[in-house]
Design a protein around this motif. Structure first.
Motif, PDB file in Angstrom:
ATOM      1  N   ASP A  57       0.822  -1.215   0.000  1.00 24.71           N
ATOM      2  CA  ASP A  57       0.000   0.000   0.000  1.00 24.71           C
ATOM      3  C   ASP A  57       0.853   1.261   0.000  1.00 24.71           C
ATOM      4  O   ASP A  57       0.507   2.257  -0.614  1.00 24.71           O
ATOM      5  CB  ASP A  57      -0.923   0.029   1.221  1.00 24.71           C
ATOM      6  N   ARG A  58       1.968   1.190   0.731  1.00 26.68           N
ATOM      7  CA  ARG A  58       2.844   2.364   0.811  1.00 26.68           C
ATOM      8  C   ARG A  58       4.275   1.939   1.103  1.00 26.68           C
ATOM      9  O   ARG A  58       4.523   0.877   1.665  1.00 26.68           O
ATOM     10  CB  ARG A  58       2.347   3.348   1.858  1.00 26.68           C
ATOM     11  N   ALA A  59       5.192   2.804   0.708  1.00 22.09           N
ATOM     12  CA  ALA A  59       6.610   2.548   0.951  1.00 22.09           C
ATOM     13  C   ALA A  59       6.894   2.636   2.447  1.00 22.09           C
ATOM     14  O   ALA A  59       6.174   3.300   3.193  1.00 22.09           O
ATOM     15  CB  ALA A  59       7.452   3.570   0.193  1.00 22.09           C
ATOM     16  N   GLY A  60       7.954   1.969   2.871  1.00 14.88           N
ATOM     17  CA  GLY A  60       8.341   2.045   4.276  1.00 14.88           C
ATOM     18  C   GLY A  60       9.256   0.904   4.661  1.00 14.88           C
ATOM     19  O   GLY A  60       9.757   0.163   3.815  1.00 14.88           O
ATOM     20  N   GLY A  92       5.281  -7.925   7.811  1.00 16.71           N
ATOM     21  CA  GLY A  92       4.492  -6.828   8.361  1.00 16.71           C
ATOM     22  C   GLY A  92       5.273  -5.533   8.371  1.00 16.71           C
ATOM     23  O   GLY A  92       6.506  -5.529   8.333  1.00 16.71           O
ATOM     24  N   ARG A  93       4.549  -4.452   8.424  1.00 15.03           N
ATOM     25  CA  ARG A  93       5.167  -3.134   8.510  1.00 15.03           C
ATOM     26  C   ARG A  93       5.857  -3.025   9.867  1.00 15.03           C
ATOM     27  O   ARG A  93       5.310  -3.433  10.884  1.00 15.03           O
ATOM     28  CB  ARG A  93       4.095  -2.058   8.352  1.00 15.03           C
ATOM     29  N   ALA A  94       7.070  -2.483   9.882  1.00 21.86           N
ATOM     30  CA  ALA A  94       7.792  -2.305  11.144  1.00 21.86           C
ATOM     31  C   ALA A  94       7.092  -1.228  11.965  1.00 21.86           C
ATOM     32  O   ALA A  94       6.624  -0.232  11.421  1.00 21.86           O
ATOM     33  CB  ALA A  94       9.238  -1.917  10.876  1.00 21.86           C
ATOM     34  N   ASP A  95       6.999  -1.454  13.254  1.00 23.37           N
ATOM     35  CA  ASP A  95       6.350  -0.475  14.147  1.00 23.37           C
ATOM     36  C   ASP A  95       7.273   0.672  14.468  1.00 23.37           C
ATOM     37  O   ASP A  95       8.432   0.583  14.531  1.00 23.37           O
ATOM     38  CB  ASP A  95       5.917  -1.162  15.446  1.00 23.37           C
ATOM     39  N   ALA A 152      16.435  -5.631  -2.265  1.00 25.55           N
ATOM     40  CA  ALA A 152      15.952  -4.563  -1.388  1.00 25.55           C
ATOM     41  C   ALA A 152      17.017  -4.296  -0.329  1.00 25.55           C
ATOM     42  O   ALA A 152      17.756  -5.197   0.078  1.00 25.55           O
ATOM     43  CB  ALA A 152      14.641  -4.971  -0.733  1.00 25.55           C
ATOM     44  N   ARG A 153      17.077  -3.061   0.121  1.00 20.40           N
ATOM     45  CA  ARG A 153      18.085  -2.666   1.105  1.00 20.40           C
ATOM     46  C   ARG A 153      17.662  -3.093   2.505  1.00 20.40           C
ATOM     47  O   ARG A 153      16.609  -2.702   2.999  1.00 20.40           O
ATOM     48  CB  ARG A 153      18.284  -1.153   1.065  1.00 20.40           C
ATOM     49  N   SER A 154      18.495  -3.917   3.124  1.00 28.04           N
ATOM     50  CA  SER A 154      18.261  -4.333   4.503  1.00 28.04           C
ATOM     51  C   SER A 154      18.679  -3.199   5.432  1.00 28.04           C
ATOM     52  O   SER A 154      19.726  -2.585   5.241  1.00 28.04           O
ATOM     53  CB  SER A 154      19.078  -5.588   4.814  1.00 28.04           C
ATOM     54  N   VAL A 155      17.841  -2.929   6.430  1.00 25.33           N
ATOM     55  CA  VAL A 155      18.181  -1.893   7.405  1.00 25.33           C
ATOM     56  C   VAL A 155      18.413  -2.488   8.794  1.00 25.33           C
ATOM     57  O   VAL A 155      18.641  -1.759   9.745  1.00 25.33           O
ATOM     58  CB  VAL A 155      17.107  -0.775   7.454  1.00 25.33           C
ATOM     59  N   ARG A 205      14.637  -6.476   8.627  1.00 29.80           N
ATOM     60  CA  ARG A 205      13.915  -5.261   8.236  1.00 29.80           C
ATOM     61  C   ARG A 205      14.500  -4.746   6.932  1.00 29.80           C
ATOM     62  O   ARG A 205      15.718  -4.686   6.768  1.00 29.80           O
ATOM     63  CB  ARG A 205      14.014  -4.197   9.324  1.00 29.80           C
ATOM     64  N   LEU A 206      13.583  -4.375   6.031  1.00 36.77           N
ATOM     65  CA  LEU A 206      13.993  -3.904   4.709  1.00 36.77           C
ATOM     66  C   LEU A 206      13.199  -2.674   4.323  1.00 36.77           C
ATOM     67  O   LEU A 206      12.053  -2.507   4.724  1.00 36.77           O
ATOM     68  CB  LEU A 206      13.739  -4.995   3.660  1.00 36.77           C
ATOM     69  N   GLU A 207      13.829  -1.856   3.515  1.00 36.78           N
ATOM     70  CA  GLU A 207      13.161  -0.684   2.964  1.00 36.78           C
ATOM     71  C   GLU A 207      12.503  -1.111   1.656  1.00 36.78           C
ATOM     72  O   GLU A 207      13.183  -1.522   0.715  1.00 36.78           O
ATOM     73  CB  GLU A 207      14.199   0.402   2.712  1.00 36.78           C
ATOM     74  N   LEU A 208      11.164  -1.054   1.608  1.00 36.19           N
ATOM     75  CA  LEU A 208      10.429  -1.495   0.423  1.00 36.19           C
ATOM     76  C   LEU A 208       9.575  -0.359  -0.131  1.00 36.19           C
ATOM     77  O   LEU A 208       9.038   0.447   0.626  1.00 36.19           O
ATOM     78  CB  LEU A 208       9.538  -2.692   0.757  1.00 36.19           C
ATOM     79  N   GLY A 209       9.454  -0.330  -1.441  1.00 38.80           N
ATOM     80  CA  GLY A 209       8.616   0.654  -2.110  1.00 38.80           C
ATOM     81  C   GLY A 209       7.252   0.067  -2.417  1.00 38.80           C
ATOM     82  O   GLY A 209       6.996  -1.118  -2.182  1.00 38.80           O
TER      83      GLY A 209
END
Length: 168
Positions: A97-100, A165-168, A121-124, A140-144
């Motif tokens: 739905d959205r990047a994050g 899931g989206r990271a909190d 994807a870039r791992s953070v 955790r990864l930065e996804l578009g």
């Protein structure tokens, strides 16, 4: 009387070991309480490696992997497996739905790559514990907002539980 005392000591040790294993679940680098609840559910959807999902599940799901020699990947795993054995595979997912920052959590030791827009994807960050019975690793990864592929490799078992899931 000695037998009862011996049995009590054994039971206490077993309960203590189980409690320590669950304490490990609280020691990841970030909270995985949502994932622990998802992984504890008795009913989980089953996915076969190579499948394309129509939505990102809001729950944990089982992934049936292929023997490593038969597994195919969009891009070669970034980390070469230590042996030729084991299991692997991919799961294709639709656009988010959205990047994050999103986290992918698995039940067992595995190498996790995510491919989006034909590149890794870039791992953070990543966190793992061997003393948590339900969860082993979270990345955790930065996804578009584009479709993506989760690649799992170097897995010892043919079925792994995964959650996204989206990271909190």
């Amino acid at each position: 009387m000695h037998r009862i005392g011996f049995v009590c000591v054994i039971v206490i040790q077993l309960l203590s070991a189980a409690s320590e294993a669950e304490e490990g679940c609280e020691k990841f680098a970030w909270s995985l309480s949502r994932e622990r609840a998802w992984f504890a559910a008795s009913e989980k959807a089953a996915v076969v490696a190579g499948e394309s999902l129509t939505a990102v599940p809001n729950a944990a799901f089982n992934v049936r992997l292929q023997p490593a020699s038969e597994a195919s990947f969009v891009l070669p795993p970034e980390r070469k497996p230590r042996s030729d054995g084991g299991f692997g595979g991919i799961v294709r997912l639709p656009a988010l739905d959205r990047a994050g920052i999103y986290q992918i959590t698995v039940s067992d030791e595995a190498w996790i790559d995510v491919v989006q827009d034909d590149r890794y994807a870039r791992s953070v960050g990543s966190t793992g514990r061997s003393d948590c019975s339900a969860l082993r690793k979270s990345v955790r990864l930065e996804l578009g907002p584009a479709p993506f592929v989760v690649q799992l490799s170097a897995v010892a078992t043919p079925i792994i539980v995964m959650a996204i899931g989206r990271a909190d």
